[in-house]
Write a protein that holds these residues in place. Structure first.
Motif, short mmCIF file in Angstrom:
data_model
loop_
_atom_site.label_atom_id
_atom_site.label_comp_id
_atom_site.label_asym_id
_atom_site.label_seq_id
_atom_site.Cartn_x
_atom_site.Cartn_y
_atom_site.Cartn_z
N GLU A 63 -2.64 4.32 5.43
CA GLU A 63 -2.25 3.63 4.19
C GLU A 63 -3.36 3.73 3.13
O GLU A 63 -3.10 3.76 1.93
CB GLU A 63 -1.94 2.16 4.49
N ASP A 119 -3.00 6.99 1.59
CA ASP A 119 -1.82 6.99 0.72
C ASP A 119 -2.20 6.42 -0.66
O ASP A 119 -1.78 6.94 -1.69
CB ASP A 119 -0.72 6.11 1.34
N ALA A 120 -2.99 5.32 -0.61
CA ALA A 120 -3.38 4.66 -1.86
C ALA A 120 -4.25 5.59 -2.71
O ALA A 120 -4.04 5.72 -3.92
CB ALA A 120 -4.14 3.36 -1.54
N ASN A 138 -4.22 8.67 -2.64
CA ASN A 138 -3.39 9.78 -3.15
C ASN A 138 -2.45 9.33 -4.28
O ASN A 138 -1.58 10.06 -4.69
CB ASN A 138 -2.58 10.40 -2.03
N LYS A 169 -0.42 6.46 -4.32
CA LYS A 169 0.72 5.58 -4.03
C LYS A 169 0.30 4.16 -4.40
O LYS A 169 -0.65 3.61 -3.85
CB LYS A 169 1.06 5.66 -2.54
N THR A 215 2.12 1.14 -4.56
CA THR A 215 2.59 -0.06 -3.83
C THR A 215 3.03 0.30 -2.41
O THR A 215 3.12 1.46 -2.03
CB THR A 215 3.79 -0.70 -4.55
N ASP A 216 3.31 -0.78 -1.66
CA ASP A 216 3.88 -0.65 -0.29
C ASP A 216 2.97 0.03 0.70
O ASP A 216 3.39 0.58 1.71
CB ASP A 216 5.24 0.07 -0.31
N ASN A 217 1.65 0.02 0.39
CA ASN A 217 0.73 0.54 1.40
C ASN A 217 0.33 -0.64 2.29
O ASN A 217 -0.79 -1.11 2.25
CB ASN A 217 -0.51 1.14 0.72
N SER A 222 -4.45 -1.26 -2.34
CA SER A 222 -4.10 -0.79 -3.70
C SER A 222 -5.24 0.10 -4.23
O SER A 222 -6.42 -0.22 -4.04
CB SER A 222 -3.95 -2.00 -4.64
N THR A 257 -7.37 2.64 -9.86
CA THR A 257 -6.89 3.85 -10.53
C THR A 257 -7.81 4.36 -11.63
O THR A 257 -7.64 5.45 -12.12
CB THR A 257 -5.50 3.60 -11.13
#
Lengths: 97, 661
Positions: free
Chosen positions: B131, B134-135, B137, B139, B141-143, B159, B162
């Motif tokens: 996760e 994923d963040a 990369n 993404k 939300t929803d991690n 989160s 960014t």
């Protein structure tokens, strides 16, 4: 054997039925003895007699003595009974009708 | 009987597990669904926190770690405010799967160990999670990850940070994401509470549903099992119980279900059975009474008949009667007269039962009486018919066959009133013939004819009623006159004397116990061959004379001959009784009947020759002597005689020639 004694004035009649043998002769003798004093003449009605032996003969002959010679009469003898009286010679001394 | 397993137990064993299984499956589904929705709000919360804090770090310069670690205190206070356990900013490194803490704050739920071991600048290898990448990369939300381990249940949201501040250019740089903010929240208590609540609900639900099932089954037990058991109890042994026990009340009828219907049916059935059994009881009682009365009637009736066996020196009589019902309409009769003649009769009343039996009783009495007074069978039948016909309100009739046998002439004279002609088993089988005559009892004034046939020594005369030839076997076939004649013909060859028994055996093997429709009656007269010797062992007493008389009367000789024999026998026997012994002792009297008659007297008394000194009748004094007449008579009537004294015994033999017929 059956006996029936009847009186007719001074005469008595003894009617005999059946056989007069050694066993029954005694009864007849008694009937004769009982009746004799009351009668002058005696009649033995033997029409019902089918058989008689010497025992019976003795009673008949005795009766002849008891009532007095000539006062006894035998009546109604059947042929074979008469034959016994004939054989023994009593036809000569007894009144047989 | 096998022990009954109640139906509600069976239902319980099926329904309860099914219900519980269904409940468990349903609850598991519900659990999964409610768990998600419950956890969802916390997920939103952790995500909101991680997103908010990520934007906080957008103003920090990655090249200056101080910028990040200076937020530690802030993160601590956010943790306290938002019930987070940890909030941190990390740099996940894809190369070695490590993470590097840039800043970290601890909440109340943070462990003491974690507070000590975690600090900004710490790098932990192989601790990165997908996760987190994923963040990085992009993404947003929803991690979110759930962790369940020894520390409890934890929700973690990541989160990405960014953008960041670049001090060199003094500007905000977007993209190039290297940092991730994680917010961890302990949900151990929440999950535990949730599970505990759920288990409570599950337990209560199971209990409630079990109770409901049990309630239903209790109803089933009361409404189905109990009535079924009660009906079953009443049904089993109903008929036998009613004999010994007081009759039970009727089954109560409640409601209008199938069991009520069954109870009504059962009550109706028991009423019908009771009525039926009572009816049968009454019938049986009546029947017993009737049977007992019929038995008495039968004994009275059979008492009117002569014995089934009668034998003497020259004949053998055998009778058999088997009424079809308790009382019969058949009869047989016989009479041996003093002169040696033998009367025989057989008869069959039309009809059966009581009226026939009463008619038969009258008939047999009349026949018996007439046999003693009349010699001609035809005349007897005429008189018998007139008497019966004069008083016969029921209009019954009786077929009668009457015969008389004369032993002297060996002639059988017979007359028939409508009966089956009998048979003579002689050298061959002879069926008697002649006028058939009208059955007796119907019309007064009927006349009958006499017929004569020879029945000689060794022959058998066989009479029967139609119950014999009309006896049926189980297939409904008749025994038949043909079979009767065939058997009798066979008997006439070698078994005349046993004819009746042979026919009876054959009849029984033919009928094989089939129902008997008519009375069965048979009568046989077997004339014994001549030259029979009779020996009488007597005492020397006058009363024994009757035995000698009976023996002589029983001889197959003429009446006059019997008188002659008896005269001789009496005279000799009286002599022996009078003189032979001092006290009564043994005397043997023998009678031998051949073509002449021999009388033999043997006594062990004083030696005495009765043949000596027989008186001469011509010299007899008829007026005075009265002895010796007996012996004289004996030797007058005997044709021959002999005397011997042997072995201390007086033996006297007398011979008599038979008269010519």
């Amino acid at each position: 054997m059956k006996l029936n004694t009847t009186f007719d004035e001074k005469q008595c009649i003894i009617a005999i039925e059946g056989s007069i043998d050694a066993l029954t002769a005694g009864e007849l003798e008694k009937a004769v003895t009982d009746a004799a004093p009351q009668c002058e003449k005696m009649i033995l009605d033997m029409s019902g007699v089918d058989y008689i032996s010497s025992g019976g003969l003795r009673v008949v002959v005795g009766a002849n003595h008891t009532v007095g010679k000539g006062n006894l009469t035998l009546r109604g003898l059947s042929p074979n009974v008469l034959e016994i009286f004939r054989l023994t010679g009593f036809t000569k001394v007894l009144n047989i009708e | 009987m096998k022990k009954t397993k109640p139906i509600f137990i069976k239902l319980l064993l099926i329904i309860l597990p099914l219900t519980l299984a269904a409940e468990i499956i349903a609850l598991l589904v519900i659990y999964a669904l409610t768990y998600e929705s419950t956890i969802d709000q916390y997920k939103k919360k952790v995500q909101l926190v991680s997103t908010e804090i990520a934007s906080v770090f957008e103003g920090c310069d990655p090249s200056n770690p101080e910028d990040y670690s200076s937020f530690n205190w802030y993160l601590n206070s956010v943790c306290s405010m938002t019930d987070m356990a940890y909030i941190y900013c990390i740099v996940p490194n894809k190369e070695d799967n490590s993470i590097k803490y840039m800043s970290i704050g601890f909440g109340e739920d943070a462990t003491t160990e974690a507070r000590v071991t975690h600090y900004p600048g710490l790098v932990i290898k192989n601790a990165a999670h997908p996760e987190e990448f994923d963040a990085i990369n992009g993404k947003l939300t929803d991690n979110i990850r759930e962790e369940h381990n020894k520390y409890g249940d934890t929700l973690i949201s990541y989160s990405p940070v960014t953008q960041h501040y670049d001090a060199a250019t003094d500007s905000i740089v977007k993209g190039d994401i290297t940092m991730v903010v994680g917010a961890e929240m302990s949900i151990t208590e929440i999950v535990r509470t949730f599970r505990r609540t759920f288990i409570m609900i599950m337990v209560y639900l199971s209990l409630v549903s079990t109770l409901i099932v049990l309630g239903i089954l209790a109803v089933v037990y009361k409404k189905v099992s109990l009535p079924a058991r009660e009906i079953s109890r009443r049904m089993s042994g109903y008929v036998t119980n009613r004999e010994t026990e007081k009759r039970e009340e009727k089954l109560s009828v409640k409601g209008n279900d199938e069991f009520a219907l069954m109870a009504v049916s059962f009550n109706t059935m028991t009423e019908e059975i009771d009525r039926y059994i009572d009816h049968i009881d009454t019938l049986t009682r009546d029947k017993h009474t009737q049977e007992a009365e019929l038995n008495i009637a039968r004994r009275i009736q059979m008492g009117l008949l002569q014995p089934e066996r009668k034998s003497d020196a020259r004949l053998d009589l055998h009778a058999y009667i088997l009424p079809a019902k308790d009382v019969g309409g058949d009869l047989y009769d016989y009479q041996i007269l003093e002169d040696g003649r033998v009367f025989l009769a057989i008869a069959d009343v039309s009809g059966k039962g009581i009226s026939a039996a009463l008619f038969m009783s009258r008939a047999v009495t009349l026949l018996h009486q007439f046999m003693l007074t009349e010699t001609s069978p035809a005349k007897i039948l005429a008189e018998y018919n007139d008497t019966l016909a004069s008083q016969n309100p029921s209009g019954l009739f009786i077929t009668t066959f009457l015969a008389v046998w004369d032993p002297v002439t060996e002639k059988l004279t017979y007359s028939n009133a409508g009966h089956n002609f009998p048979y003579i088993l002689s050298d061959s089988l002879i069926r008697l013939q002649g006028a058939h005559g009208v059955a007796a009892g119907l019309f007064e004034g009927e006349e009958y004819e006499n017929e004569t046939v020879r029945l000689k020594a060794g022959d058998t005369f066989f009479l029967y009623t139609d119950g014999v030839n009309e006896a049926k076997n189980t297939e409904g076939k008749f025994y038949s006159t043909e079979r009767l004649e065939e058997k009798l013909a066979a008997c006439s060859k070698n078994a005349k004397a046993d004819a009746l028994q042979i026919i009876l055996d054959d009849l029984n093997s033919f009928t094989q116990g089939a129902d008997q429709n008519d009375d069965i009656t048979m009568l046989s007269l077997n004339i014994l061959p001549k030259s029979d010797r009779i020996t009488l062992s007597l005492r020397s007493e006058l009363s024994e004379l009757t035995k000698i008389k009976e023996a002589i009367l029983g001889l197959a000789i003429g009446g006059d001959m019997k008188k002659t024999l008896y005269l001789a026998a009496e005279e000799i026997f009286v002599n022996i009784c009078s003189y032979a012994y001092d006290t009564p002792d043994e005397v043997e009297v023998g009678i031998d009947l051949t073509d002449r008659v021999e009388l033999c007297f043997i006594d062990g008394g004083k030696p005495f020759d009765p043949t000596a000194d027989v008186l001469n009748i011509d010299e007899y004094d008829h007026d005075h002597r009265i002895g010796g007449l007996g012996r004289f008579l004996v030797f007058s009537v005997a044709d021959e005689y002999s005397y011997e004294y042997t072995d201390h015994k007086n033996i006297l033999r007398l011979y008599f020639q038979q008269e010519e017929n």
